[in-house]
Design an enzyme around this catalytic site. Sequence first.
Site, PDB file in Angstrom:
ATOM      1  N   PRO A   1       0.835  -1.200   0.000  1.00 18.82           N
ATOM      2  CG  PRO A   1      -0.777  -1.580   1.630  1.00 18.82           C
ATOM      3  CD  PRO A   1       0.545  -2.082   1.131  1.00 18.82           C
ATOM      4  CD  GLU A   2       3.002   2.972  -4.438  1.00 18.93           C
ATOM      5  OE1 GLU A   2       3.114   4.168  -4.779  1.00 18.93           O
ATOM      6  OE2 GLU A   2       3.240   2.030  -5.215  1.00 18.93           O
TER       7      GLU A   2
ATOM      8  CG  HIS B   1      -3.918 -14.775   7.260  1.00 18.90           C
ATOM      9  ND1 HIS B   1      -2.682 -15.381   7.308  1.00 18.90           N
ATOM     10  CD2 HIS B   1      -4.647 -15.434   6.322  1.00 18.90           C
ATOM     11  CE1 HIS B   1      -2.645 -16.369   6.420  1.00 18.90           C
ATOM     12  NE2 HIS B   1      -3.815 -16.424   5.816  1.00 18.90           N
TER      13      HIS B   1
ATOM     14  NE  ARG C   1       4.717 -12.026   1.646  1.00 23.68           N
ATOM     15  CZ  ARG C   1       5.171 -11.429   0.554  1.00 23.68           C
ATOM     16  NH1 ARG C   1       4.326 -10.929  -0.330  1.00 23.68           N
ATOM     17  NH2 ARG C   1       6.463 -11.337   0.333  1.00 23.68           N
TER      18      ARG C   1
END
Length: 275
Positions: free
Chosen positions: A2-3, A92, A111
């Site tokens: 995500p930016e 998660h 991740r």
Amino acid sequence: MPEMPEVETVRRGLLTQVKNKRIENVEIRYQNLITGDVSEFVETVTGAKITDIGRRAKFLLIHLDNGYTIISHLRMEGKYRVSADKTAIDKHSHAIFTLDDGEMLIYNDVRKFGRMQLWPTATLDENKSLKKLGPEPLSSRFTFENIKPRIIKHRKDIKTVLLDQSVMSGLGNIYVDEVLWQSKIHPETPANHLTDDDIKKVIDCSNDEIKLAIESGGSTVRSYLDANGHKGNMQDRLKVYGKEGTPCPRCGTEIKKIKVGGRGTHFCPTCQVIK
């Protein structure tokens, strides 16, 4: 990853869902998520009210009424979700903040690269991660006078320089490719070869690109979802990123993909020529 536009979209979504709610319970299921002492984090956050959700570049800032802020970096695939449904929690879900209205602020990260850190709100500017960040687009500090010396002191390629968050913050691989295409600058151009006009174009195009991306809810290229579980649609407006083999929207030349600084990089060989 995500930016800045994606993180800003998450911030806006969370603000409408959790502001002024009190955190009644904290469960950290993945200890490495927390930078610092986990027990101290849980003890300090439990009972605090969320007063605001801020952002600095790609960092979310969850401000609490006890004088502390949770600095949250989503990294590759971190996501927040607000729900009262226990089935929203899965393998998660690494942090679960139970709120006073029965809903839960759930942090998911496939991740496990994301991180949270507790920091005194009054001294956020002294935090190591935030302190090193350069000016970001759409901010008062994002000016030619501030950006030019940060760029031209480098001899390496402009793509790598713009990805350096200490030069200018908030742009990642997707938006740097887009900004350089808009500016007609080849990604391998040495940064110190840029003219004043080039740098002004980078600044203007960065502002325009980030504004459009925020309005579009960010780019969902892989797995990004906002705090409401919605995908962004900026990916439908990208001109070069992920478009290798297709015609350049400006001149019709086939978009190429190369490696620059180890990152997949998209550009038009006709519109963007090395100086």
